[in-house]
Design an enzyme around this catalytic site. Structure first.
Site, PDB file in Angstrom:
ATOM      1  N   CYS A   1       0.819  -1.206   0.000  1.00  0.00           N
ATOM      2  CA  CYS A   1       0.000   0.000   0.000  1.00  0.00           C
ATOM      3  C   CYS A   1       0.865   1.274   0.000  1.00  0.00           C
ATOM      4  CB  CYS A   1      -0.940   0.006   1.205  1.00  0.00           C
ATOM      5  SG  CYS A   1      -0.107  -0.246   2.785  1.00  0.00           S
TER       6      CYS A   1
ATOM      7  N   HIS B   1      -1.873   0.744   6.761  1.00  0.00           N
ATOM      8  CA  HIS B   1      -2.422   0.979   5.418  1.00  0.00           C
ATOM      9  C   HIS B   1      -2.267   2.462   5.077  1.00  0.00           C
ATOM     10  CE1 HIS B   1      -4.809   0.649   1.830  1.00  0.00           C
ATOM     11  NE2 HIS B   1      -5.646   1.596   2.269  1.00  0.00           N
TER      12      HIS B   1
ATOM     13  N   ASN C   1      -7.522   5.913  -2.887  1.00  0.00           N
ATOM     14  CA  ASN C   1      -7.275   4.727  -2.061  1.00  0.00           C
ATOM     15  C   ASN C   1      -7.130   3.501  -2.964  1.00  0.00           C
ATOM     16  OD1 ASN C   1      -7.216   2.686  -0.138  1.00  0.00           O
ATOM     17  ND2 ASN C   1      -8.800   3.644   1.137  1.00  0.00           N
TER      18      ASN C   1
END
Length: 384
Positions: free
Chosen positions: A14, A119, A134
């Site tokens: 991520c 994250h 995202n």
């Protein structure tokens, strides 16, 4: 939306997706970030060694794993900050007291980096509009200017750490395009897991419908087969019943014939026994010691009828020579004879005793009476 660069989640990379979505291109790879993380580990090790390599703290530091990366692909904020400095960018904690004292409106910023439980994701302005980039979403999510402050406040309430990105971001095609036009998003993107679940549910519903259709088809085929089997079974049962009824009728017929034959044989035997008893009894009423055979009985009956024929008056034999009065007198003499069919039978004789000449004799007498005067036929004489 197609012009906006958006990397979707792969594994635990991520941090890589966050940086590339922020810079709008494939600028960093896992190897690049791993190299930065190793450099940071070496710098930290060098600073710990300044206090002495034989100290207990240094030995404990060496035994601990790296705090800048792990085997899953996670990278720390130090790695992200070092990667952004390559492009002349700095990050500042959004909810720090120093930044809050500045009271800067979030709309005038260029980008934010958000982190929660390892994250990372980016929120950036492209053109004159804000987008949530995202990597867990299926695509960029449009955020209005009025909703941006509420969105960041909601993230803070959920426990996210928000960093403001300061500096000049590299130019990108999406930023140039969206400066000239605005986009409208009709449907918000969904989470990748949610989309996968919906696809799975859709596939399951489709499979369920397919199975239901297959089951319905199988049921219809089974019902058709059952109907055919029922028809065949009914047909077989009908044939079996017909066969049984035929066999029963044949058995009843054979039984009736058998009973009839038994009655006929018994009647014949009784008649012959009665005749043999009458013939074997002498005038004194004694019975012969031995019963005569059938041939002897036939001969005796034949002789008896011959004697009767000789004893009849001549006028009865030649009726054309008699007068009506004589015929009446003769008719009285034979009134005790009874006709059976075309046979003239005396009551004392059984029908079974008439054979051969007796039949012709009776027939002759009956014809003589009919020819002479049928009106004076005795009442005891009749046709059967």
């Amino acid at each position: 939306m197609e012009a906006i660069f958006h990397e979707k989640q792969e594994g635990s990379l991520c941090a890589q997706h966050c940086l590339n979505n922020l810079l709008q291109g494939e600028y960093f790879s896992p190897i690049d970030l791993s190299t930065i993380a190793q450099q940071l580990d070496e710098e930290e090790r060098a600073r710990m060694a300044e206090g002495g390599t034989t100290t207990e703290e240094y030995k404990i530091f060496l035994q601990q794993p790296s705090g800048n990366m792990d085997d899953s692909g996670f990278f720390s904020i130090q790695v992200i900050s070092s990667a952004l400095r390559v492009w002349g960018l700095e990050i500042t904690l959004f909810n720090s007291p120093e930044y809050q004292r500045l009271r800067i409106d979030p709309i005038i910023e260029r980008a934010f980096i958000c982190n929660y439980k390892e994250h990372w994701f980016t929120v950036r302005k492209l053109g004159n509009q804000w987008f949530n980039l995202n990597s867990l979403l299926t695509g960029p999510e449009l955020i209005s200017d009025t909703y941006l402050a509420l969105f960041l406040a909601q993230l803070q309430q959920e426990g996210y750490s928000i960093f403001v990105v300061r500096g000049d971001l590299p130019e990108c095609a999406a930023d140039d395009l969206l400066k000239r036009m605005r986009v409208v998003q009709l449907e918000r993107p969904k989470l990748i897991g949610e989309e996968a679940n919906q696809q799975t549910e859709t596939e399951q519903r489709v499979q369920s419908n397919d199975w239901e259709q297959v089951i319905d088809v199988n049921k219809s085929i089974s019902n058709d087969l059952d109907d055919d089997e029922d028809e065949n079974l009914q047909h077989a049962l009908s044939l079996s019943r017909q066969h049984m009824e035929t066999e029963d009728e044949e058995a009843d017929l054979r039984r009736a014939i058998h009973l009839s034959m038994q009655g006929f044989i018994q009647g014949t035997e009784n008649s012959e026994m009665a005749t043999s008893q009458n013939r074997t009894t002498d005038p004194s009423g004694t019975i012969a010691a031995e019963s005569p055979t059938m041939e002897e009985l036939r001969r005796r009956r034949q002789a008896y009828f011959e004697r009767k024929q000789h004893l009849l008056p001549e006028n009865l034999v030649h009726p054309e020579k008699q007068s009506c009065a004589a015929l009446k007198a003769n008719s009285v003499s034979i009134c005790n004879w009874t006709t059976v069919g075309f046979k003239l039978v005396h009551p004392c004789l059984s029908q079974s005793t008439l054979h051969g000449d007796a039949f012709y004799f009776g027939y002759y007498c009956w014809c003589s009476l009919q020819y002479s005067n049928p009106d004076h036929l005795p009442p005891s004489v009749g046709l059967n």
